[in-house]
Scaffold this motif. Sequence first.
Motif, PDB file in Angstrom:
ATOM      1  N   ARG A  64       0.826  -1.205   0.000  1.00  9.22           N
ATOM      2  CA  ARG A  64       0.000   0.000   0.000  1.00  9.22           C
ATOM      3  C   ARG A  64       0.862   1.256   0.000  1.00  9.22           C
ATOM      4  O   ARG A  64       0.616   2.197  -0.764  1.00  9.22           O
ATOM      5  N   ARG A  65       1.868   1.266   0.861  1.00  6.78           N
ATOM      6  CA  ARG A  65       2.725   2.446   0.961  1.00  6.78           C
ATOM      7  C   ARG A  65       3.489   2.680  -0.341  1.00  6.78           C
ATOM      8  O   ARG A  65       3.560   3.807  -0.854  1.00  6.78           O
ATOM      9  N   LEU A  66       4.052   1.615  -0.891  1.00  2.66           N
ATOM     10  CA  LEU A  66       4.825   1.751  -2.121  1.00  2.66           C
ATOM     11  C   LEU A  66       3.933   2.083  -3.314  1.00  2.66           C
ATOM     12  O   LEU A  66       4.349   2.808  -4.227  1.00  2.66           O
ATOM     13  N   PHE A  67       2.731   1.530  -3.316  1.00  4.25           N
ATOM     14  CA  PHE A  67       1.796   1.861  -4.401  1.00  4.25           C
ATOM     15  C   PHE A  67       1.461   3.344  -4.368  1.00  4.25           C
ATOM     16  O   PHE A  67       1.355   3.995  -5.413  1.00  4.25           O
ATOM     17  N   GLN A  68       1.299   3.891  -3.167  1.00  2.00           N
ATOM     18  CA  GLN A  68       1.014   5.319  -3.050  1.00  2.00           C
ATOM     19  C   GLN A  68       2.175   6.149  -3.584  1.00  2.00           C
ATOM     20  O   GLN A  68       1.980   7.103  -4.347  1.00  2.00           O
ATOM     21  N   LEU A  69       3.403   5.756  -3.227  1.00  2.00           N
ATOM     22  CA  LEU A  69       4.576   6.484  -3.719  1.00  2.00           C
ATOM     23  C   LEU A  69       4.687   6.372  -5.241  1.00  2.00           C
ATOM     24  O   LEU A  69       4.994   7.359  -5.916  1.00  2.00           O
ATOM     25  N   ALA A  70       4.459   5.172  -5.758  1.00  2.00           N
ATOM     26  CA  ALA A  70       4.553   4.977  -7.209  1.00  2.00           C
ATOM     27  C   ALA A  70       3.497   5.779  -7.943  1.00  2.00           C
ATOM     28  O   ALA A  70       3.750   6.352  -9.013  1.00  2.00           O
ATOM     29  N   SER A  71       2.281   5.830  -7.387  1.00  2.00           N
ATOM     30  CA  SER A  71       1.205   6.589  -8.013  1.00  2.00           C
ATOM     31  C   SER A  71       1.522   8.082  -8.022  1.00  2.00           C
ATOM     32  O   SER A  71       1.330   8.768  -9.025  1.00  2.00           O
ATOM     33  N   GLU A  72       2.022   8.573  -6.888  1.00  2.00           N
ATOM     34  CA  GLU A  72       2.386   9.988  -6.820  1.00  2.00           C
ATOM     35  C   GLU A  72       3.507  10.310  -7.802  1.00  2.00           C
ATOM     36  O   GLU A  72       3.513  11.364  -8.449  1.00  2.00           O
ATOM     37  N   ARG A  73       4.467   9.387  -7.910  1.00  2.00           N
ATOM     38  CA  ARG A  73       5.571   9.594  -8.845  1.00  2.00           C
ATOM     39  C   ARG A  73       5.057   9.623 -10.289  1.00  2.00           C
ATOM     40  O   ARG A  73       5.476  10.459 -11.093  1.00  2.00           O
ATOM     41  N   HIS A  74       4.160   8.713 -10.620  1.00  2.00           N
ATOM     42  CA  HIS A  74       3.618   8.685 -11.976  1.00  2.00           C
ATOM     43  C   HIS A  74       2.859   9.966 -12.281  1.00  2.00           C
ATOM     44  O   HIS A  74       2.986  10.533 -13.373  1.00  2.00           O
ATOM     45  N   GLN A  75       2.077  10.434 -11.333  1.00  2.00           N
ATOM     46  CA  GLN A  75       1.338  11.671 -11.526  1.00  2.00           C
ATOM     47  C   GLN A  75       2.283  12.843 -11.796  1.00  2.00           C
ATOM     48  O   GLN A  75       2.031  13.681 -12.662  1.00  2.00           O
ATOM     49  N   ASN A  76       3.379  12.864 -11.064  1.00  2.00           N
ATOM     50  CA  ASN A  76       4.325  13.953 -11.240  1.00  2.00           C
ATOM     51  C   ASN A  76       5.000  13.876 -12.595  1.00  2.00           C
ATOM     52  O   ASN A  76       5.217  14.898 -13.259  1.00  2.00           O
ATOM     53  N   LEU A  77       5.338  12.653 -13.031  1.00  2.00           N
ATOM     54  CA  LEU A  77       5.923  12.489 -14.364  1.00  2.00           C
ATOM     55  C   LEU A  77       4.954  12.955 -15.444  1.00  2.00           C
ATOM     56  O   LEU A  77       5.359  13.576 -16.437  1.00  2.00           O
ATOM     57  N   TYR A  78       3.672  12.661 -15.246  1.00  2.00           N
ATOM     58  CA  TYR A  78       2.671  13.057 -16.235  1.00  2.00           C
ATOM     59  C   TYR A  78       2.553  14.576 -16.300  1.00  2.00           C
ATOM     60  O   TYR A  78       2.491  15.170 -17.377  1.00  2.00           O
ATOM     61  N   ARG A  79       2.531  15.212 -15.137  1.00  2.00           N
ATOM     62  CA  ARG A  79       2.437  16.676 -15.110  1.00  2.00           C
ATOM     63  C   ARG A  79       3.649  17.322 -15.770  1.00  2.00           C
ATOM     64  O   ARG A  79       3.533  18.307 -16.511  1.00  2.00           O
ATOM     65  N   MET A  80       4.832  16.773 -15.488  1.00  2.00           N
ATOM     66  CA  MET A  80       6.043  17.330 -16.087  1.00  2.00           C
ATOM     67  C   MET A  80       6.016  17.203 -17.602  1.00  2.00           C
ATOM     68  O   MET A  80       6.416  18.126 -18.325  1.00  2.00           O
ATOM     69  N   ALA A  81       5.548  16.071 -18.089  1.00  2.00           N
ATOM     70  CA  ALA A  81       5.450  15.892 -19.537  1.00  2.00           C
ATOM     71  C   ALA A  81       4.480  16.895 -20.146  1.00  2.00           C
ATOM     72  O   ALA A  81       4.741  17.477 -21.207  1.00  2.00           O
ATOM     73  N   MET A  82       3.356  17.117 -19.501  1.00  2.00           N
ATOM     74  CA  MET A  82       2.351  18.051 -20.017  1.00  2.00           C
ATOM     75  C   MET A  82       2.849  19.483 -20.032  1.00  2.00           C
ATOM     76  O   MET A  82       2.456  20.283 -20.882  1.00  2.00           O
ATOM     77  N   THR A  83       3.723  19.830 -19.088  1.00  2.00           N
ATOM     78  CA  THR A  83       4.157  21.214 -18.948  1.00  2.00           C
ATOM     79  C   THR A  83       5.507  21.493 -19.599  1.00  2.00           C
ATOM     80  O   THR A  83       6.150  22.498 -19.306  1.00  2.00           O
ATOM     81  N   GLY A  84       5.947  20.590 -20.489  1.00  2.00           N
ATOM     82  CA  GLY A  84       7.151  20.860 -21.272  1.00  2.00           C
ATOM     83  C   GLY A  84       8.441  20.416 -20.636  1.00  2.00           C
ATOM     84  O   GLY A  84       9.518  20.764 -21.140  1.00  2.00           O
ATOM     85  N   ALA A  85       8.377  19.671 -19.536  1.00  2.00           N
ATOM     86  CA  ALA A  85       9.589  19.213 -18.855  1.00  2.00           C
ATOM     87  C   ALA A  85       9.825  17.731 -19.081  1.00  2.00           C
ATOM     88  O   ALA A  85      10.393  17.049 -18.226  1.00  2.00           O
TER      89      ALA A  85
END
Length: 774
Positions: free
Chosen positions: A621-642
């Motif tokens: 559960r803990r690692l899934f939460q970290l992985a999900s947050e990391r994926h979300q951040n990667l997605y945002r960075m891709a959308m914003t030109g990073a």
Amino acid sequence: MAEAHQAVAFQFTITPEGIDLQLSYQALNQIYLSGVRSWKKRVSRVRNSLIKGVYPASPSSWLFVAIGILATMYMQSDPSMGLITKIQQHLPIEGMGQTMVSALVFSTLLWLSLILALRFCLKLLLSYHQWMFEKHGRMSNTTKVWVPLVRLLSSRKPLLYSYQSSLPHLPVPAIQDTVSRYLESVRPLLTDPEFKRMSDLANEFESNLGNRLQRYLKLKALWATNYVSDWWEEYVYLRSRGPIMVNSNYYGMDFLYVTPTSVQAARAGNTITALLLYRRKVNREELKPSRVPGTVIPLCAAQCERMFNTTRTPGVETDVLQHWLDSEFVAVYHRGRYFRLWVYRAGRLLSPREIEDQIQRILDDASPPLPGEEKLGALTAGDRIPWAQMRKQYFSSGVNKRSLDIIERAAFFVTLDDEEQGMRGDDPEGNLDRYAKSLLHGKCYDRWFDKSFSVVIYKNGKSGLNAEHSWADAPTVAHLWEYTLATDAFQLGYTEDGHCKGDVEPSLPQPQRLVWNIPAEAQVSSSLAVAQALADDVDCHVFPFREFGKGRIKKCRVSPDAFIQISLQLAYYRDRGGFCLTYEASMTRLFREGRTETVRSCSNESSTCVHIHPHSTAECRRLFQLASERHQNLYRMAMTGAGIDRHLFCLYVVSKYLGVESPFLKEVLSEPWRLSTSQTPVQQMNLFDLKNHPDFISLGGGFGPVADDGYGVSYIIVGEDMVNFHVSSKYSCSQTVSNHLVLAIAEIFVDFSMAVSAFSNPMEMCISGQHTLN
């Protein structure tokens, strides 16, 4: 010959008595009405250009500015601080008229200055992306001020392209940031010695050649509207010399459970009408600009411009996209014959019933294909160089050129397929797979893969489309297809016996059969053989997952997209026993002429989560939460030109132009994407009343595998209780079996949903995570 005479507006002959002139008033009337329609479109374009040219202001705002200036002058006050007087000195007229004209000139200049200022402010506001990275419920003071300002400047009803000049340009990331993100993305895929070697290559590139290439790229970014898009279109799509069928083109499916009518001609009539109504909205710019779901943030609409009347023409070194402003006909293929179907009559769009009647005439036509005609479309399915050579040699003049021009200038291409498809019969799963393969490649010669999109209408009324990829990405085509399906089923509708509604004008001319004169030596067998081998190698599997969907995932306080992506990582790990470079498509349409960026979904966090599952539920559960947050951040960075990959791709192109080699870039660009994934977004849920019509669920669409030993995975999150998967691979690779991966996905979905459903601390999801990835 009767049809030919009807097409002639006048005839004259010279006789001993003089000139004998015969006029066809009906034909002249048709020409007149078509001209009226053309001029209406021109006037509409001029009007729209004015409206969007002054956005976010309005043309009428000039009147308010002028009245305000004249009012202050009437009160004997000079709001221009002497500028009106200076303007008067340069006017040839005198007296009261001079004062009036100078005041109007100043008002116009002031009005234009205000428009530029408003547009600049809107561009600055749209360049702010920090809102995407904020935790839900913890909005910063900057964002609190930013939101009402964006709403204020977007309060006027915009046209489709109103925001284009206000969208920011895609920024060039710092080279050290891109290199460090790249190394972080490949860490879970490499052993320690491999990672050490790659780190040395990256550091050497960053400190030497990279900075030189970066300077050229920044220079391009200052000059070009988008520093990526033109090179991406040219080198990734148009310069590819292999078949675009399977390798590039993708498909979209009909409703899963229902078919609005089983009458093939009627389904074609409504579908063609709906597509042309959508084209009318695009031409008139009546479509609302797409926005980030749940927000007022606009997305670039440039891809809509080439949706219709567009074709990809082959070349020896590179293909070319050709676009025409208008087309009053569609090209139709049926049993080896090509037809031109006029969809306008006297300047009006034919009714669905009239189009159905015309389609039925084609279906009833029993004439055989001309020599070489039946499998002519295979040229667009095979390698590009033979097609380019064949086109130049045999289709550059005469009747062949005229017939080819009709296909290429058509609004779009229609195939009347003589097969039945869909989820039906005693083998619904197998039939779904065959349906997907049919849309992806058909018989390899009954689609025109070069057209911007080809619509397929099957014998039992099922429909679908095949889209060429270079001109636009899947969300643009998905928006079109959503509108088409909804308009067909809920707006146009059918009579009780399954036919289209409306009346039929009895004098409609017959659809025009295209004429070909193809020499015997102009064989398409080699192109067909290449295409057939490629098609036979594709393993497609469509899987509607019905146990749960977005609703249950959100109750776990997890982003649905992150949930699916982490599940795909574990599914691939179980299927292949390791991790691979994973591609998830993300849009960059927050920027002008933006297309896509890559989210590298296989991260350190996701791989760690996969390794621990299912040994410790609490730790999972803990690692899934970290992985999900990391994926979300990667997605945002891709959308914003990073993002990582488009920057490295452009640096590689610069290196090729400069004639220099980079071992680092060469290795990065040659890495295979063995797991290529994409979410088909549902953008117009308001068009579908799933509460009252729950069976009208879209299947989404899919694409072929990117790597010979990899998978192509497309998925669509439908409503609250379903996720549809489209998985493709190649039979020639014994290590990839589409059905095996699908079974692993279904098993892991259930496992993960149980493992993460008991989060004690709800994950804080970002604004974009709640709205853009659902």
